[in-house]
Structure formats: C-alpha cells, structure tokens
Motif scaffolding. Structure first.
Motif, PDB file in Angstrom:
ATOM      1  N   GLY A 156       0.810  -1.211   0.000  1.00  0.00           N
ATOM      2  CA  GLY A 156       0.000   0.000   0.000  1.00  0.00           C
ATOM      3  C   GLY A 156       0.843   1.261   0.000  1.00  0.00           C
ATOM      4  O   GLY A 156       0.835   2.047  -0.943  1.00  0.00           O
ATOM      5  N   GLU A 157       1.604   1.458   1.076  1.00  0.00           N
ATOM      6  CA  GLU A 157       2.484   2.612   1.178  1.00  0.00           C
ATOM      7  C   GLU A 157       3.661   2.262   2.076  1.00  0.00           C
ATOM      8  O   GLU A 157       3.674   1.209   2.729  1.00  0.00           O
ATOM      9  CB  GLU A 157       1.737   3.825   1.739  1.00  0.00           C
ATOM     10  N   GLY A 203     -16.048   8.649   9.339  1.00  0.00           N
ATOM     11  CA  GLY A 203     -15.812   9.798  10.204  1.00  0.00           C
ATOM     12  C   GLY A 203     -14.366   9.812  10.651  1.00  0.00           C
ATOM     13  O   GLY A 203     -13.708   8.771  10.707  1.00  0.00           O
ATOM     14  N   LEU A 204     -13.826  10.991  10.935  1.00  0.00           N
ATOM     15  CA  LEU A 204     -12.439  11.127  11.371  1.00  0.00           C
ATOM     16  C   LEU A 204     -12.406  11.529  12.839  1.00  0.00           C
ATOM     17  O   LEU A 204     -13.009  12.532  13.227  1.00  0.00           O
ATOM     18  CB  LEU A 204     -11.718  12.183  10.533  1.00  0.00           C
ATOM     19  N   ARG A 225      -3.331  13.643   7.741  1.00  0.00           N
ATOM     20  CA  ARG A 225      -2.930  12.245   7.586  1.00  0.00           C
ATOM     21  C   ARG A 225      -4.154  11.341   7.537  1.00  0.00           C
ATOM     22  O   ARG A 225      -4.229  10.408   6.734  1.00  0.00           O
ATOM     23  CB  ARG A 225      -1.994  11.831   8.729  1.00  0.00           C
ATOM     24  N   LEU A 226      -5.146  11.613   8.393  1.00  0.00           N
ATOM     25  CA  LEU A 226      -6.367  10.805   8.389  1.00  0.00           C
ATOM     26  C   LEU A 226      -7.135  10.973   7.080  1.00  0.00           C
ATOM     27  O   LEU A 226      -7.690  10.007   6.543  1.00  0.00           O
ATOM     28  CB  LEU A 226      -7.247  11.187   9.584  1.00  0.00           C
ATOM     29  N   LYS A 227      -7.167  12.189   6.563  1.00  0.00           N
ATOM     30  CA  LYS A 227      -7.828  12.421   5.273  1.00  0.00           C
ATOM     31  C   LYS A 227      -7.092  11.677   4.160  1.00  0.00           C
ATOM     32  O   LYS A 227      -7.726  11.124   3.247  1.00  0.00           O
ATOM     33  CB  LYS A 227      -7.869  13.914   4.971  1.00  0.00           C
ATOM     34  N   ASP A 228      -5.765  11.691   4.234  1.00  0.00           N
ATOM     35  CA  ASP A 228      -4.948  10.985   3.247  1.00  0.00           C
ATOM     36  C   ASP A 228      -5.274   9.488   3.256  1.00  0.00           C
ATOM     37  O   ASP A 228      -5.433   8.861   2.193  1.00  0.00           O
ATOM     38  CB  ASP A 228      -3.468  11.216   3.557  1.00  0.00           C
ATOM     39  N   LEU A 229      -5.379   8.902   4.446  1.00  0.00           N
ATOM     40  CA  LEU A 229      -5.716   7.481   4.550  1.00  0.00           C
ATOM     41  C   LEU A 229      -7.119   7.209   4.025  1.00  0.00           C
ATOM     42  O   LEU A 229      -7.356   6.196   3.356  1.00  0.00           O
ATOM     43  CB  LEU A 229      -5.597   7.016   6.002  1.00  0.00           C
ATOM     44  N   ALA A 230      -8.066   8.112   4.323  1.00  0.00           N
ATOM     45  CA  ALA A 230      -9.435   7.933   3.840  1.00  0.00           C
ATOM     46  C   ALA A 230      -9.460   7.894   2.314  1.00  0.00           C
ATOM     47  O   ALA A 230     -10.168   7.070   1.709  1.00  0.00           O
ATOM     48  CB  ALA A 230     -10.330   9.046   4.374  1.00  0.00           C
ATOM     49  N   ARG A 231      -8.677   8.757   1.688  1.00  0.00           N
ATOM     50  CA  ARG A 231      -8.622   8.773   0.211  1.00  0.00           C
ATOM     51  C   ARG A 231      -8.006   7.485  -0.324  1.00  0.00           C
ATOM     52  O   ARG A 231      -8.471   6.927  -1.319  1.00  0.00           O
ATOM     53  CB  ARG A 231      -7.820   9.983  -0.267  1.00  0.00           C
ATOM     54  N   VAL A 236     -14.937   8.434   1.929  1.00  0.00           N
ATOM     55  CA  VAL A 236     -15.242   9.859   1.843  1.00  0.00           C
ATOM     56  C   VAL A 236     -15.941  10.324   3.114  1.00  0.00           C
ATOM     57  O   VAL A 236     -16.558   9.530   3.835  1.00  0.00           O
ATOM     58  CB  VAL A 236     -16.148  10.181   0.631  1.00  0.00           C
ATOM     59  N   THR A 237     -15.822  11.625   3.370  1.00  0.00           N
ATOM     60  CA  THR A 237     -16.597  12.256   4.427  1.00  0.00           C
ATOM     61  C   THR A 237     -17.500  13.293   3.775  1.00  0.00           C
ATOM     62  O   THR A 237     -17.181  13.850   2.714  1.00  0.00           O
ATOM     63  CB  THR A 237     -15.689  12.965   5.443  1.00  0.00           C
TER      64      THR A 237
END
Length: 375
Positions: free
Chosen positions: A280-281, A321-322, A333-339, A344-345
């Motif tokens: 993944g990363e 949700g974050l 970082r949390l948004k990056d993981l969600a993407r 999506v939020t």
C-alpha cells in the motif's frame, strides 16, 4: 543527507561540489538552533541543494569504528562541547539538539532516560538495551555529569522482561541510577508522561521537563553520547526497524543497527530482505505517528522505523468519520488514509471541491500576473 534533521534551521554546508569527504567529516554547520551534520560515508560530493548534500559513496563503505578516537577531558564544558560537535539530537522525537538541552544546568536533578519505545512495532531501543546495556549506562552517567544531575532513572515498560533484566545487571554497584517500570499504555513515552510517572510531577502543557529539575533523553541518544565521548564518534548512523511486507520476514520486525544516515529507504528495505509483492504505502516512523514516504527518501537522525504496509482495501466510497486524538493528532494524515482506502466524508466532499477550485483560480491569477498567460 538532509540539511535539516530536527528542531531549528537547516545547517549550512561547509563543503562544495566535487569535494572528497570521509566518514565522520563535518559537512554542514548549524545557523542558530540546530546541529552539526557529518558525512556517513567515504565519497565525493556530487550536488548541494537548499535541502540536502548528495554524496556518491565509495563501493567499500568505511565503518564508523574506523574513526580515530579522541581524548576528551572530564570537564563538564569539554563533555558538552564534545556532544555538540558530534551533532547529537533527540533520536526518538523531534530531534532537539542534545547539547542545547543538556546545557541547561539542573540543581542536582534527574536524567530521565526515555526507553519506553511507545509506538507498536518499533523494537530498536529494546534491542539496544540487550546488546549494549553497559554502554547505555555509561552514557547516562555522562549525561548526568554534563547536566549536573544527581540521579538517573531509566523509564521502560514492565512488559520488557529481558531488557529490564539486562539493565538491572548492568546497574549492579551503581546506586544513583534506577529503573522505573511503566504500564503498557500509549502514549506513555510522551516526555511529560515520563516526568509524571517517574517523579510524580504533572507539568503544564507548555512546560519543559527542566521545570521539574529534569531532562528527558531518548535511550539511543544516550548511547550516542557514550560513543561521542568515549570514541569521538559523530552521529552518522541510526538504529531502526524494518517491518511489514518484507521477504522472509517471519518474525515481523527486522532490527538494523548503525544504518548510515542519508541512505535511501529502498536500500534499507533491500538490506532487510526486499519488498514482498504488492504493497500500500511505506511509512517512515511508527504506525501511529509515522508519515508516508517514498523509496528515495533518506534516513535521518530521527528515523526509527520503515514499515511496508499491506495494499489498501477499496471501500468504494463508503462514508467514514475522522476522530483526531491528542497524541500525534494529524487531520491531514487521516484524510490521506481515507482517500487511499477510497472512503469519503460529507465535509470532505464539499471542502475538497471548493479547495480544488480555489487552487485552480489562484494558479490562474499567478500565471496571469506574471505574464505567462493572457488575461
């Protein structure tokens, strides 16, 4: 080698393109708050940028043990100058210059050795205590001498039975350094938590440990203090772990000692066995506070881990949700993981669209004002 490897401004190169350098040679000096930077290899400087010094290493790497030792007096000022010259920084956190920290004289206070190794998976600190307990204790004594501390406390989680036993064995006959056992709770390694657990003093959020008559020093930094004073070794290498999708990695974690600072992540992974299939990363650091990096990113004085993750599962646009917690809180970082998980939020749907339009419009305005495009 990155010119900024911790708290402070980037160091200023004192070498130029084409210069031949040797392992341990000073190649950059701090401007204001910062630390010296030394070459970790024998080689030739091929490029200098605002961010880094690039060195083409000789095929036969010179080991740090080959550096000629220097004789240092027992005077506090000389010891402090020695660790400052060696480019020591906090090797488990933000990389605050160790010489600056220990220059604050304590009133017969405490050196609190942070051997908590808070993040899951990381194991290089515990490996150090098993392999180099006597050297680590000697480093604590040097730190105490420099900072005018009467007591040393090694803070370590009570689950590490083998490591505790090794330290206690090394402490026989030493009555001013003790082990303090901590519960296996995250984030027990945060420095105010270490002060609270070891000294019973609850510091305000903005307070430094020195206000509790103490300095908190990472356990690997302690070992490098010993090496700098005993052998004149500058900081040119880092202990770290490699984990995740690594070929032949049956134990889950590969501990590597004295990895040259500046070496690429890909080379470290190859030394540990290489990446096993799709992933993944790659995370530099621990799983909680680490950040994604590329295979070409360099190891720094604060690198503690390189983790190759499993491929990201596709959640096909599922809502998420974050929850941003106190220690290591990082909404981006949390948004990056969600993407990456294709989640999506509701807020993200709206804001991402707006931010994309704002970025595009801003770029058009800049290009127009510079004459690169017609209005």
């Amino acid at each position: 080698l990155l010119l900024k490897q911790g708290v402070g401004k980037p160091s200023v190169p004192c070498v130029k393109k084409g210069d031949k350098v040797q392992v341990g040679q000073l190649i950059a000096k701090p401007q204001g708050l910062g630390a010296n930077l030394h070459s970790s290899v024998d080689g030739v400087v091929t490029k200098i940028t605002d961010a880094a010094i690039i060195i083409k290493a000789n095929k036969a790497l010179t080991t740090i043990e080959q550096i000629s030792p220097k004789k240092i007096s027992a005077d506090r000022k000389d010891l402090l100058a020695c660790i400052t010259e060696a480019g020591l920084v906090g090797m488990g956190g933000a990389g605050f210059p160790t010489g600056v920290k220990l220059s604050t004289k304590l009133n017969n206070g405490y050196i609190l050795v942070n051997a908590v190794e808070c993040e899951p998976i990381l194991a290089h600190n515990m490996a150090q205590l098993v392999r180099f307990p006597n050297e680590t204790i000697k480093g604590v004594q040097y730190a105490m001498q420099i900072a005018n501390a009467s007591h040393g406390i090694i803070a370590i989680k009570n689950k590490h039975k083998e490591e505790v036993e090794a330290v206690l064995k090394a402490l026989k006959g030493i009555d001013n350094i003790h082990v303090h056992l901590l519960p296996d709770i995250y984030p027990m390694g945060e420095e105010r938590a270490v002060v609270r657990e070891c000294l019973g003093i609850l510091l305000p959020v903005t307070a430094l440990p020195s206000e509790a008559n103490a300095h908190v020093v990472n356990v690997e930094t302690i070992l490098r203090i010993y090496e700098a004073i005993e052998f004149g070794r500058p900081v040119v290498s880092k202990n770290l772990i490699v984990s995740g999708k690594i070929k032949g990695n049956k134990n889950g974690v590969v501990v590597l000692h004295n990895v040259p600072i500046g070496i690429k992540v890909r080379d470290v992974i190859e030394a540990a066995g290489g990446i096993d299939g799709k992933y993944g990363e790659i995370i530099m650091g621990g799983p909680f506070m680490g950040k994604p990096c590329s295979l070409d990113d360099p190891v720094t004085k604060t690198t503690g881990g390189i983790i190759v993750t499993e491929p990201f599962k596709d959640y096909k646009g599922a809502k998420v949700g974050l929850l941003v917690c106190a220690c290591g809180a990082n909404e981006d970082r949390l948004k990056d993981l969600a993407r990456k998980y294709n989640m999506v939020t509701d807020f993200g749907k709206m804001v991402d669209a707006i931010s994309d339009k704002m970025l595009t419009n801003s770029l058009l305005v800049i290009l127009s004002s510079t004459g690169m495009i017609s209005p």
